[in-house]
Design an enzyme around this catalytic site. Structure first.
Site, PDB file in Angstrom:
ATOM      1  CG  ASP A   1      26.510  44.609  -0.310  1.00  0.00           C
ATOM      2  OD1 ASP A   1      27.492  44.706  -1.485  1.00  0.00           O
ATOM      3  OD2 ASP A   1      25.561  45.555  -0.424  1.00  0.00           O
TER       4      ASP A   1
ATOM      5  CD  GLU B   1      26.303  47.791  -6.288  1.00  0.00           C
ATOM      6  OE1 GLU B   1      26.146  48.420  -7.155  1.00  0.00           O
ATOM      7  OE2 GLU B   1      25.868  46.777  -5.715  1.00  0.00           O
TER       8      GLU B   1
END
Length: 377
Positions: free
Chosen positions: A73, A132
């Protein structure tokens, strides 16, 4: 063989703004399956923070078990890019695109390194999450639970965060500070400023409490950590009027703390300090991670040796910077972080030097070969 530049470009083309996946995990899975990894994928969590795509890939058997951890991400790109942040563009020796350094480039470099290893002793795994950059609730934490349930915990873990500062290889992270966020609310009684006896202003007591918190001396740091610090980040009463005593005053603070403390102890310290000056105030806290350190030893030494071999640099071993998912993985095994230069991470026109991608793959390859050839490393 896998070209780290090509794979990085394909990953950048996936607009995986957390918690969206946008096809990034499929790109990673296809690359790993092509070089003999068994890939497991699962989603965790629900909206608004999920669902989050997670991936665990494994190749080999027996020990030692070496893991690489990362995230697919990225943060939102923002406005003002020179080119489309999700259309990878090469300009000179730089590859531009969101996630180039944080941290799709490192994922691609490790997969390229793994492709070169062929048959090898021991086990290699990849722990990749799509959560994250967000709340980190349904990502690495869920992967750790999944691995524990199946007896797949590694012996050593390398996290591919962009730790380098000015040149690839100048810094390795062997630990991180902990972080706790706290919200303070002091309720009074709203009223007219001309009639203070009919109101109760919540601001003075909160200000006294904040002044006492700002004056706290938490510690002096130690050999591996800088001093812990408390920062007041917001003070708000939500009052646009000039003649109204507000009903409530709020503040928010963050503490970044070293291994001299536990998060719960700092929360209690703040609660006691606030209670001395604003007895009616309430305090809420969220500990996002405890501090941790992997003491310098064989693992950091072999990483430093691999960096020296490829770049000629001796890296600084550091615990500076923000938090990362290494804080969760440190509960499983020794963990060290090393990756690309971080100068453009989260910025407009994020970019990675193309030679650094290839050099990082070389370093990762050397690290893995050394670990697998020396079970006691």
């Amino acid at each position: 063989m896998i070209d780290p530049l090509d794979l990085t470009q394909r990953l950048i083309a996936c607009p995986s703004v957390t918690p969206a996946d946008a096809g990034a995990m499929a790109v990673i899975a296809t690359a790993l399956e092509s070089i003999g990894f068994t890939v497991h994928r699962f989603a965790a969590g629900e909206a608004p923070d999920g669902p989050v795509e997670n991936l665990f890939a494994i190749r080999g058997q027996g020990g030692p078990h070496f893991a690489f951890a990362g995230h697919s991400d990225v943060v939102p790109p923002g406005d003002g890019w020179t080119s489309d942040p999700f259309v990878p563009e090469i300009r000179g020796e730089l590859l531009h695109g969101r996630g180039a350094v944080d941290m799709k480039g490192a994922i691609a470099a490790f997969i390229a390194a793994a492709a070169r290893l062929g048959d090898h002793p021991g086990t290699i795994s990849l722990i990749i999450t799509g959560d994250e950059e967000g709340p980190a609730t349904f990502g690495t934490v869920a992967l750790i639970d999944w691995m524990k349930a199946r007896g797949l915990c590694p012996d050593l873990c390398l996290v591919g965060e962009p730790t380098s500062t000015h040149r690839l290889g100048d810094m390795v992270k062997i630990g991180r500070r902990g972080s706790v966020n706290m919200w303070i609310e002091n309720v009074g009684t709203q009223g007219h400023v001309a009639y203070p006896h009919l109101a109760a202003n919540p601001i003075p007591a909160l200000v006294k409490a904040l002044d006492a918190l700002a004056a706290l001396h938490l510690d002096d740091g130690n050999a591996w950590f800088q001093p812990s610090n408390l920062e007041i980040t917001t003070v708000d009463v939500g009052n646009a009027a000039t003649n109204v005593i507000p009903a409530v005053a709020r503040a928010r603070l963050n503490i970044r703390f070293n291994d001299e403390h536990r998060g719960a102890d700092l929360v209690e310290l703040v609660r006691r300090t606030v209670a001395e000056h604003a007895p009616a105030a309430t305090v809420r806290a969220v500990i996002s991670g405890e501090s941790f350190i992997t003491p310098p030893g064989d693992f950091s030494a072999l990483i430093s040796a691999a960096i020296m071999k490829v770049t000629g640099l001796t890296p600084e071993l550091s615990t500076t910077g923000g938090t990362s998912d290494a804080r969760f993985l440190s509960k499983l095994c020794p963990v060290v972080e090393f990756g690309l230069c971080n100068a453009t991470m989260h910025k407009l026109d994020e970019a990675v030097a193309i030679p650094d991608l290839h050099a990082l793959a070389d370093i990762y390859e050397d690290i893995v070969r050394t670990v697998l050839a020396h079970p006691g490393a």
